[in-house]
Design a protein around this motif. Structure first.
Motif, PDB file in Angstrom:
ATOM      1  N   TYR A  35       0.845  -1.191   0.000  1.00 60.88           N
ATOM      2  CA  TYR A  35       0.000   0.000   0.000  1.00 60.88           C
ATOM      3  C   TYR A  35       0.879   1.239   0.000  1.00 60.88           C
ATOM      4  N   GLY A  42      -5.528   7.948   3.511  1.00 57.88           N
ATOM      5  CA  GLY A  42      -5.522   6.540   3.859  1.00 57.88           C
ATOM      6  C   GLY A  42      -4.659   5.758   2.875  1.00 57.88           C
ATOM      7  N   ASP A 107       5.909  -1.569   9.767  1.00 57.63           N
ATOM      8  CA  ASP A 107       6.082  -0.164  10.151  1.00 57.63           C
ATOM      9  C   ASP A 107       6.156   0.767   8.946  1.00 57.63           C
TER      10      ASP A 107
ATOM     11  N   PHE B  35     -13.452  -3.155   8.751  1.00 54.55           N
ATOM     12  CA  PHE B  35     -12.380  -3.163   9.732  1.00 54.55           C
ATOM     13  C   PHE B  35     -12.137  -1.743  10.254  1.00 54.55           C
ATOM     14  N   TYR B  37      -8.792   0.147  11.849  1.00 51.32           N
ATOM     15  CA  TYR B  37      -7.374   0.053  12.147  1.00 51.32           C
ATOM     16  C   TYR B  37      -6.942   1.310  12.876  1.00 51.32           C
ATOM     17  N   GLN B  39      -3.527   3.649  13.810  1.00 52.58           N
ATOM     18  CA  GLN B  39      -2.144   3.930  13.430  1.00 52.58           C
ATOM     19  C   GLN B  39      -1.577   4.965  14.382  1.00 52.58           C
ATOM     20  N   SER B  42       3.846   5.990  15.997  1.00 50.72           N
ATOM     21  CA  SER B  42       4.949   5.090  15.644  1.00 50.72           C
ATOM     22  C   SER B  42       4.726   4.415  14.306  1.00 50.72           C
ATOM     23  N   ARG B  43       3.576   4.611  13.688  1.00 51.36           N
ATOM     24  CA  ARG B  43       3.251   4.239  12.313  1.00 51.36           C
ATOM     25  C   ARG B  43       2.619   2.877  12.090  1.00 51.36           C
ATOM     26  N   GLN B  44       2.917   1.871  12.897  1.00 59.14           N
ATOM     27  CA  GLN B  44       2.402   0.552  12.550  1.00 59.14           C
ATOM     28  C   GLN B  44       0.887   0.501  12.700  1.00 59.14           C
ATOM     29  N   MET B  45       0.222   0.067  11.642  1.00 57.74           N
ATOM     30  CA  MET B  45      -1.231  -0.080  11.641  1.00 57.74           C
ATOM     31  C   MET B  45      -1.594  -1.342  12.431  1.00 57.74           C
ATOM     32  N   LEU B  47      -4.846  -3.740  13.843  1.00 54.30           N
ATOM     33  CA  LEU B  47      -6.275  -4.034  13.746  1.00 54.30           C
ATOM     34  C   LEU B  47      -6.937  -3.832  15.102  1.00 54.30           C
ATOM     35  N   ARG B  50     -13.126  -6.004  13.733  1.00 57.21           N
ATOM     36  CA  ARG B  50     -13.632  -6.343  12.407  1.00 57.21           C
ATOM     37  C   ARG B  50     -15.079  -6.795  12.507  1.00 57.21           C
ATOM     38  N   PHE B  91      -8.413   4.392  10.985  1.00 56.42           N
ATOM     39  CA  PHE B  91      -8.860   4.194   9.618  1.00 56.42           C
ATOM     40  C   PHE B  91      -9.949   3.135   9.573  1.00 56.42           C
ATOM     41  N   LYS B 101      -8.041  -6.651  -1.846  1.00 55.17           N
ATOM     42  CA  LYS B 101      -7.545  -5.383  -1.344  1.00 55.17           C
ATOM     43  C   LYS B 101      -8.476  -4.802  -0.305  1.00 55.17           C
ATOM     44  N   TYR B 102      -7.909  -3.960   0.529  1.00 58.80           N
ATOM     45  CA  TYR B 102      -8.701  -3.145   1.432  1.00 58.80           C
ATOM     46  C   TYR B 102      -8.872  -1.768   0.789  1.00 58.80           C
ATOM     47  N   PHE B 104      -9.525   1.970   2.074  1.00 58.15           N
ATOM     48  CA  PHE B 104      -9.451   2.719   3.325  1.00 58.15           C
ATOM     49  C   PHE B 104     -10.126   4.078   3.189  1.00 58.15           C
ATOM     50  N   GLY B 105     -10.636   4.558   4.315  1.00 61.89           N
ATOM     51  CA  GLY B 105     -11.069   5.941   4.394  1.00 61.89           C
ATOM     52  C   GLY B 105      -9.857   6.843   4.605  1.00 61.89           C
ATOM     53  N   THR B 106     -10.110   8.140   4.728  1.00 60.61           N
ATOM     54  CA  THR B 106      -9.016   9.105   4.874  1.00 60.61           C
ATOM     55  C   THR B 106      -8.552   9.257   6.314  1.00 60.61           C
TER      56      THR B 106
END
Lengths: 114, 114
Positions: A35, A42, A107, B35, B37, B39, B42-45, B47, B50, B91, B101-102, B104-106
């Motif tokens: 992504y 997003g 990350d 879903f 998510y 974030q 630190s950036r890692q998305m 979950l 769901r 998100f 694919k997912y 995503f919203g903004t």
């Protein structure tokens, strides 16, 4: 168990160069998705790979390509870099990549184009 | 085309209070998955929760619950007893059977205030 790992963490390139980003999925996961997340937006789907085969592609130009290796790790390649390619690139893995499976994200790699 | 809309770019909530983040989506599919998510900076998305569209019961995960209104195509996230660690971008994402694919919203930036 280790999560999804991506390398490098940060990367600075200039216009016209190419870049390779790497991703290792969670052990046992056979699907990897990529992504692009532009600042303030997003994530946008680029590719999904499963068992080394491309299973889905988003609306990205042919400058973007990817592959998956026998150990299920993956590379994303971007050629002829443009300023607009500056973004956070996220890799996600899941067991088979099916739509009902949660994707586990790394990350990310922050790519800056000068 | 499938779309996901998050109409609240930013929200804030006092610690220990309850907050609801909204998400609407547009699809003609019947078999799909939703879903939320998180974030963190630190950036890692990660979950959060769901929901399968065929399930009428709203999903719950500890302090997180959803209000899934299928007819209205609405999927809001309620965070109870907000904690400082809940500060993050949230998100909403959508996936449907047969795709990989997912979408995503903004995102909604949530800040929990001490």
């Amino acid at each position: 168990d280790a999560g999804v790992t991506q390398s490098p963490t940060h990367l600075i390139k200039t216009r016209g160069q190419h870049v390779t980003l790497r991703c290792s999925p969670i052990s046992g996961h056979k699907s990897v998705s990529w992504y692009q997340q532009v600042l303030g937006q997003g994530p946008q789907f680029i590719f999904q790979y499963y068992e080394k085969e491309e299973r889905g592609r988003g609306n990205f130009p042919d400058r973007f390509s990817a592959r998956q290796f026998p150990n299920y790790s993956s590379e994303l390649n971007v050629n002829a870099l443009l300023l607009g390619d500056s973004a956070l690139y996220l890799c996600a893995s899941s067991i088979t990549g099916a739509s009902n499976q949660p994707q586990h994200f790394g990350d990310g790699t922050r790519l800056s184009i000068l | 085309a499938q779309t996901v809309t998050q109409s609240q770019p930013e929200m804030s909530v006092q610690e220990a209070e309850t907050v609801t983040l909204s998400c609407t989506y547009d699809t003609s599919e019947n078999n799909y998955y939703l879903f939320w998510y998180k974030q963190p900076p630190s950036r890692q998305m990660i979950l959060v929760i769901r929901q399968e569209a065929y399930k009428q019961q709203n999903a719950t995960e500890n302090r997180f619950s959803v209000n899934f209104q299928k007819a209205a195509k609405s999927f809001s996230l309620k965070i109870s007893d907000s904690q400082l660690g809940d500060t993050a971008m949230y998100f909403c994402a959508f996936s449907y059977s047969g795709t990989y694919k997912y979408i995503f919203g903004t995102g909604t930036r949530l800040k929990v205030l001490a």
